[in-house]
Design an enzyme around this catalytic site. Structure first.
Site, PDB file in Angstrom:
ATOM      1  N   ALA A 186       0.840  -1.204   0.000  1.00 41.28           N
ATOM      2  CA  ALA A 186       0.000   0.000   0.000  1.00 41.28           C
ATOM      3  C   ALA A 186       0.873   1.250   0.000  1.00 41.28           C
ATOM      4  CB  ALA A 186      -0.935  -0.006   1.202  1.00 41.28           C
ATOM      5  N   GLY A 245       2.032   1.484  -3.456  1.00 39.21           N
ATOM      6  CA  GLY A 245       0.895   1.812  -4.309  1.00 39.21           C
ATOM      7  C   GLY A 245       0.454   3.255  -4.172  1.00 39.21           C
ATOM      8  N   ASP A 246       0.559   3.796  -2.972  1.00 44.46           N
ATOM      9  CA  ASP A 246       0.220   5.198  -2.747  1.00 44.46           C
ATOM     10  C   ASP A 246       1.101   6.097  -3.612  1.00 44.46           C
ATOM     11  OD1 ASP A 246      -1.019   7.449  -1.190  1.00 44.46           O
ATOM     12  OD2 ASP A 246       1.037   7.672  -0.470  1.00 44.46           O
ATOM     13  N   ALA A 247       2.382   5.807  -3.656  1.00 45.24           N
ATOM     14  CA  ALA A 247       3.316   6.613  -4.450  1.00 45.24           C
ATOM     15  C   ALA A 247       3.051   6.449  -5.949  1.00 45.24           C
ATOM     16  CB  ALA A 247       4.753   6.219  -4.122  1.00 45.24           C
ATOM     17  N   GLU A 263      -0.195   8.262  -6.834  1.00 49.77           N
ATOM     18  CA  GLU A 263       0.048   9.709  -6.792  1.00 49.77           C
ATOM     19  C   GLU A 263       0.729  10.167  -8.083  1.00 49.77           C
ATOM     20  OE1 GLU A 263       0.120  13.614  -5.273  1.00 49.77           O
ATOM     21  OE2 GLU A 263      -0.729  11.901  -4.208  1.00 49.77           O
TER      22      GLU A 263
END
Length: 133
Positions: A15, A18-20, A23
């Site tokens: 996660a 995945g967030d990066a 974004e």
């Protein structure tokens, strides 16, 4: 680029990755829509990366996911992060973590084509929701 040993990573580590990735995808999408001031770009990107939007995407995309993708989203959703952001509720935060885990899994496992297709679909959904609002 160093290969990411995704099989050894926890759903929360995926996660984080995945967030990066999400974004970056969102920033490219927002910039492609026209050159604007950084503050305007940030405001435009916020609607895509908010936890409630990601949670909505997790639910909207569920039927389109393969079984391994659904499994990864479920694992991320069920992971205990230890905290919840003040700007969202627990359920939305969990589903957004699941969405980010899925994005991190696709990226780390080298499934660039599937990642691109899923992100394109997700961006289109958010754009559609924004128009309807």
């Amino acid at each position: 680029m160093t290969e990411v040993p995704w099989r050894d990573l926890s759903p929360l580590a995926l996660a984080y990755l995945g967030d990066a990735v999400w974004e970056l995808v969102v920033r490219r999408h927002v910039i492609a829509r026209g050159n604007r001031r950084p503050d305007d770009l940030h405001k435009a990107a916020t609607s895509y990366v908010r936890a409630d939007t990601q949670a909505r995407l997790a639910n909207a995309l569920w039927a389109e996911l393969t079984e391994p993708e659904q499994s990864m989203l479920r694992r991320g959703r069920n992971a205990k992060a230890g905290h919840v952001r003040k700007s969202t509720d627990v359920v939305s935060y969990r589903y957004s973590t699941g969405f980010e885990s899925l994005i991190g899994y696709l990226y780390a496992s080298g499934q660039e084509g599937r990642l691109a297709a899923l992100c394109t679909r997700a961006l289109a959904l958010v754009d559609e929701w924004e128009v309807q609002s």
